[in-house]
Write a protein that holds these residues in place. Structure first.
Motif, PDB file in Angstrom:
ATOM      1  N   ASN A  71       0.863  -1.185   0.000  1.00 17.07           N
ATOM      2  CA  ASN A  71       0.000   0.000   0.000  1.00 17.07           C
ATOM      3  C   ASN A  71       0.901   1.236   0.000  1.00 17.07           C
ATOM      4  N   GLU A  72       1.244   1.702  -1.195  1.00 15.57           N
ATOM      5  CA  GLU A  72       2.184   2.811  -1.323  1.00 15.57           C
ATOM      6  C   GLU A  72       1.641   4.100  -0.722  1.00 15.57           C
ATOM      7  N   ALA A  73       0.352   4.315  -0.842  1.00 14.09           N
ATOM      8  CA  ALA A  73      -0.240   5.549  -0.313  1.00 14.09           C
ATOM      9  C   ALA A  73      -0.068   5.632   1.199  1.00 14.09           C
ATOM     10  N   GLU A  74      -0.233   4.508   1.881  1.00 17.80           N
ATOM     11  CA  GLU A  74      -0.081   4.483   3.328  1.00 17.80           C
ATOM     12  C   GLU A  74       1.355   4.778   3.738  1.00 17.80           C
ATOM     13  N   ILE A  75       2.320   4.262   2.978  1.00 17.71           N
ATOM     14  CA  ILE A  75       3.733   4.519   3.278  1.00 17.71           C
ATOM     15  C   ILE A  75       4.043   6.006   3.074  1.00 17.71           C
ATOM     16  N   LYS A  76       3.572   6.567   1.996  1.00 12.84           N
ATOM     17  CA  LYS A  76       3.841   7.979   1.695  1.00 12.84           C
ATOM     18  C   LYS A  76       3.125   8.918   2.662  1.00 12.84           C
ATOM     19  N   ALA A  77       2.076   8.403   3.331  1.00 11.43           N
ATOM     20  CA  ALA A  77       1.337   9.232   4.287  1.00 11.43           C
ATOM     21  C   ALA A  77       2.130   9.471   5.568  1.00 11.43           C
ATOM     22  N   SER A  78       3.176   8.693   5.782  1.00 14.48           N
ATOM     23  CA  SER A  78       4.000   8.865   6.978  1.00 14.48           C
ATOM     24  C   SER A  78       4.827  10.141   6.885  1.00 14.48           C
ATOM     25  N   SER A  79       4.924  10.844   7.984  1.00  8.06           N
ATOM     26  CA  SER A  79       5.721  12.083   8.010  1.00  8.06           C
ATOM     27  C   SER A  79       7.214  11.798   7.889  1.00  8.06           C
ATOM     28  N   LEU A  80       7.610  10.535   8.095  1.00  4.76           N
ATOM     29  CA  LEU A  80       9.035  10.183   8.004  1.00  4.76           C
ATOM     30  C   LEU A  80       9.464   9.890   6.570  1.00  4.76           C
ATOM     31  N   THR A  81       8.500   9.509   5.732  1.00  2.00           N
ATOM     32  CA  THR A  81       8.826   9.049   4.386  1.00  2.00           C
ATOM     33  C   THR A  81       9.234  10.207   3.481  1.00  2.00           C
ATOM     34  N   LYS A  82      10.396  10.052   2.851  1.00  3.79           N
ATOM     35  CA  LYS A  82      10.888  11.040   1.894  1.00  3.79           C
ATOM     36  C   LYS A  82      10.779  10.538   0.457  1.00  3.79           C
ATOM     37  N   GLY A  83      10.255   9.321   0.322  1.00  2.16           N
ATOM     38  CA  GLY A  83      10.107   8.733  -0.998  1.00  2.16           C
ATOM     39  C   GLY A  83      10.216   7.227  -0.920  1.00  2.16           C
ATOM     40  N   ILE A  84       9.778   6.539  -1.994  1.00  2.00           N
ATOM     41  CA  ILE A  84       9.914   5.092  -2.063  1.00  2.00           C
ATOM     42  C   ILE A  84      10.524   4.719  -3.401  1.00  2.00           C
ATOM     43  N   ASN A  85      11.099   3.515  -3.438  1.00  2.00           N
ATOM     44  CA  ASN A  85      11.731   3.042  -4.659  1.00  2.00           C
ATOM     45  C   ASN A  85      11.696   1.526  -4.652  1.00  2.00           C
ATOM     46  N   TYR A  86      11.792   0.911  -5.844  1.00  2.00           N
ATOM     47  CA  TYR A  86      11.823  -0.545  -5.949  1.00  2.00           C
ATOM     48  C   TYR A  86      13.096  -0.985  -6.658  1.00  2.00           C
ATOM     49  N   ALA A  87      13.657  -2.088  -6.203  1.00  2.00           N
ATOM     50  CA  ALA A  87      14.731  -2.776  -6.911  1.00  2.00           C
ATOM     51  C   ALA A  87      14.307  -4.228  -7.002  1.00  2.00           C
ATOM     52  N   GLN A  88      13.653  -4.590  -8.132  1.00  2.00           N
ATOM     53  CA  GLN A  88      12.997  -5.884  -8.286  1.00  2.00           C
ATOM     54  C   GLN A  88      11.962  -6.047  -7.168  1.00  2.00           C
ATOM     55  N   ASN A  89      12.126  -7.063  -6.295  1.00  2.00           N
ATOM     56  CA  ASN A  89      11.151  -7.288  -5.227  1.00  2.00           C
ATOM     57  C   ASN A  89      11.545  -6.614  -3.925  1.00  2.00           C
ATOM     58  N   GLN A  90      12.496  -5.721  -3.970  1.00  2.00           N
ATOM     59  CA  GLN A  90      12.908  -5.018  -2.756  1.00  2.00           C
ATOM     60  C   GLN A  90      12.251  -3.640  -2.711  1.00  2.00           C
ATOM     61  N   LEU A  91      11.483  -3.405  -1.642  1.00  2.00           N
ATOM     62  CA  LEU A  91      10.865  -2.105  -1.414  1.00  2.00           C
ATOM     63  C   LEU A  91      11.829  -1.252  -0.603  1.00  2.00           C
ATOM     64  N   GLN A  92      12.153  -0.080  -1.128  1.00  2.00           N
ATOM     65  CA  GLN A  92      13.080   0.826  -0.456  1.00  2.00           C
ATOM     66  C   GLN A  92      12.319   2.071   0.002  1.00  2.00           C
ATOM     67  N   ILE A  93      12.252   2.235   1.331  1.00  2.00           N
ATOM     68  CA  ILE A  93      11.580   3.400   1.905  1.00  2.00           C
ATOM     69  C   ILE A  93      12.650   4.397   2.316  1.00  2.00           C
ATOM     70  N   ILE A  94      12.676   5.542   1.681  1.00  2.00           N
ATOM     71  CA  ILE A  94      13.713   6.549   1.924  1.00  2.00           C
ATOM     72  C   ILE A  94      13.329   7.364   3.159  1.00  2.00           C
ATOM     73  N   LEU A  95      14.168   7.263   4.199  1.00  2.00           N
ATOM     74  CA  LEU A  95      13.867   7.916   5.474  1.00  2.00           C
ATOM     75  C   LEU A  95      14.906   8.950   5.868  1.00  2.00           C
ATOM     76  N   GLY A  96      16.126   8.805   5.402  1.00  2.00           N
ATOM     77  CA  GLY A  96      17.190   9.730   5.774  1.00  2.00           C
ATOM     78  C   GLY A  96      18.121   9.157   6.828  1.00  2.00           C
ATOM     79  N   SER A  97      19.330   9.685   6.880  1.00  2.00           N
ATOM     80  CA  SER A  97      20.344   9.225   7.824  1.00  2.00           C
ATOM     81  C   SER A  97      19.902   9.479   9.258  1.00  2.00           C
ATOM     82  N   GLY A  98      20.162   8.511  10.121  1.00  2.00           N
ATOM     83  CA  GLY A  98      19.779   8.635  11.525  1.00  2.00           C
ATOM     84  C   GLY A  98      18.386   8.113  11.765  1.00  2.00           C
ATOM     85  N   VAL A  99      17.413   8.582  11.008  1.00  2.00           N
ATOM     86  CA  VAL A  99      16.030   8.136  11.178  1.00  2.00           C
ATOM     87  C   VAL A  99      15.889   6.666  10.794  1.00  2.00           C
ATOM     88  N   VAL A 100      16.559   6.270   9.713  1.00  2.00           N
ATOM     89  CA  VAL A 100      16.420   4.898   9.233  1.00  2.00           C
ATOM     90  C   VAL A 100      16.906   3.895  10.279  1.00  2.00           C
TER      91      VAL A 100
END
Length: 567
Positions: free
Chosen positions: A44-73
């Motif tokens: 559910n990409e919309a739910e992930i993007k609704a988080s105040s921590l999320t700076k973006g999402i990306n895929y590498a094949q079946n790997q979901l990458q949630i961009i959060l930033g250094s320290g937060v991740v």
């Protein structure tokens, strides 16, 4: 943002990724939380993007990458880890949460009570079990390298009389295969220790590599050079030429360091060939090649130092400065604090060993054989290599009135101390009920037949405490036998089975060293077999029974819950 918010956001990300069942594995890099998914269509990409921590999402094949930033991740990853470690079993496969929590609390209370009841010795056992946790992961590498080293030493002893070249490319490759694990033992220990105490294992590897850096003087080389220098000075005072001194050293089967005298020059300059610790003012600095205990202590320092720095370091720069400060401070502590202390301890051990060896009627050799593996644990045994070299050289020289060379007894001492550890490990393996304990005990015992004790000490005997003590007693009896019969040989460097070849020139000495092996192994085996019990686990105390009853009750309730659910 508070830590509890990270927990909420971590749960949001897991649920939005399709739940725990849809996450095959997870990890993080500097800025991204990486979730390897079973089915990425469930995200559910919309739910992930609704988080105040999320700076973006990306895929590498079946790997979901949630961009959060250094320290937060890192903070989010810790909370993800906590959630993912909870059982993924469906609800109808679980007992009620209240009952499960009650069980956990009661189990914890029973463990604490049991630990307190065992007292001081129980605390020692707890510490030894920690040692087991550290060394068991690296035992396979040590066992494999130990067996390879033993076979290599045996082959070298067999082919040496034939005059075959032992410095060919083939033997260089063999040495790489056999010696790497032991030369890098500090790296393995530091890595495993940092991991065991909750630190970043990669930092343990880096610190370990620094401790055995070729830029630092090797303690074994320092001990060898000092023995060589003492021998040179002693023989020079007897009006021996440098070339004759060199020949005597080489004839004893030892490697000469520095510039080799030739028939033309007949000169060796000890000042140009010097191998010594580095100096910062009066502080000596050496490497930790072959050391165990110092690397273990430093690994603990690294783990807690990293946690402390991370506790006050701003999260935005945590990934950069925490590793840097941890590595820097840990290395400085190792080189400028533990290093000098270790050198002083080594010198004390050397002086004490020389004094004990002078005790008559075999008791001197018995005491050293009993204590030797304890010295190995500290990593200070390398200083004894110089003493052994001196004894080998002295024993290779003709005695008074042209008497035959006396040989050195230190090889028999090493043999008694090593094979006794194998006897204790063998007894533990035979008595063990767990299959993994049996396999580890047998492989550890086998490695001692080729002169390698680390698997037996750290994988089997020391974590259980008493087998190590019984093995030391076995070494004492083997050393006593060697001292009484004066079981000497003209060489060093190989022990137990490969070491038997050093005694083939004198059948009386050969029978003597066989007797040393049998007595040391047999006494350690019998003591361990008849007197060792698995501590509190071997006794059905009231607390133990209560703990077992509680587990059975929970198991019964779980089955009952399933039946009621089905009905």
């Amino acid at each position: 943002m508070k830590k509890k918010d990270y927990a909420l956001e971590a749960k949001r990300f897991i649920d939005a990724a399709g739940g725990k069942e849809n996450i095959e594995s997870y990890l993080h890099c500097v800025t991204r939380l990486r979730l390897n998914l079973v089915d990425k269509t469930k995200v559910n990409e919309a739910e992930i993007k609704a988080s105040s921590l999320t700076k973006g999402i990306n895929y590498a094949q079946n790997q979901l990458q949630i961009i959060l930033g250094s320290g937060v991740v890192e903070a989010v990853y810790e909370e993800v880890q906590k959630i993912m470690e909870v059982s993924n079993a469906p609800l109808d496969e679980k007992i009620s949460s209240d009952k499960l929590e009650d069980f956990k609390l009661q189990a914890k209370a029973n463990k604490e009570a049991l630990r307190n009841k065992t007292g001081f010795f129980g605390q020692i056992q707890k510490g030894m079990r920690v040692l087991g946790d550290i060394f068991v992961p690296i035992i396979p590498a040590i066992v494999a390298a130990g067996l390879a080293m033993g076979v290599s030493a045996l082959l070298k002893q067999i082919i040496k009389p034939s005059g075959a070249q032992l410095d060919s490319l083939l033997w260089i490759i063999v040495d790489i295969v056999t010696k790497t694990a032991f030369d890098s033992l500090a790296v393995l220990v530091c890595w495993s220790t940092v991991k065991r105490f909750g630190g970043n294992p990669v930092l343990g590897i880096i610190i370990g590599l620094m401790l055995v850096s070729p830029l630092l003087p090797n303690k074994g080389s320092i001990a060898s050079y000092n023995a060589q220098l003492d021998f040179y000075n002693n023989q020079f005072e007897l009006n021996k030429t440098p070339f004759d001194i060199y020949n005597a050293w080489i004839d004893a089967g030892l490697k000469w360091m520095g510039e080799i005298p030739t028939a033309q020059s007949k000169v060796w300059d000890p000042t140009t060939a010097a191998v010594a610790p580095l100096k910062l003012w009066i502080i000596p600095i050496t490497g930790y090649q072959g050391s165990v205990l110092p690397a273990l202590i430093i690994g603990i320092v690294v783990a807690y130092l990293e946690k402390w720095i991370k506790s006050w370091m701003p999260k935005s720069v945590n990934m950069i400065f925490t590793p840097f400060l941890t590595i820097t401070f840990a290395l400085l502590i190792a080189l400028f604090f533990f290093g000098p202390i270790l050198l002083m301890v080594e010198q004390g051990i050397l002086i004490a060993t020389k004094a004990i060896l002078s005790i008559k009627y075999g008791f001197g050799t018995a005491i050293i054989a009993g204590l030797l593996q304890g010295i190995v644990i500290t990593g200070c045994h390398q200083v004894l290599q110089g003493l052994e070299m001196q004894l080998v050289i002295d024993g290779s020289l003709p005695g008074a009135n042209g008497a035959a060379p006396a040989g050195s007894i230190f090889n028999a001492i090493w043999t008694a101390s090593i094979i006794s550890q194998g006897g204790a490990a063998m007894a533990v393996a035979i008595k063990a009920k767990d299959k993994s304990d049996k396999e580890l005990g047998f492989s550890a015992a086998l490695s001692t037949f080729f002169g390698i004790t680390e698997p037996a000490i750290f994988g089997t005997n020391l974590p259980k405490v008493k087998p190590f003590i019984y093995a030391s007693i076995g070494g004492f009896f083997g050393g006593l036998f060697a001292g009484i019969l004066n079981v000497t040989c003209p060489g060093m460097g190989v022990t137990v089975i490969p070491g038997l070849l050093l005694y083939t020139g004198d059948w009386v000495k050969l029978l003597g060293i066989i007797g040393v092996n049998i007595i040391a192994f047999g006494s350690a085996f019998l003591l361990t077999f008849f007197f060792f019990k698995e501590g509190v686990e071997a006794k059905k105390t009231k607390l133990g029974l209560k703990f077992d009853e509680l587990k059975n009750k929970v198991k019964f309730d779980k089955i009952k819950f399933r039946r009621n659910k089905a009905e």
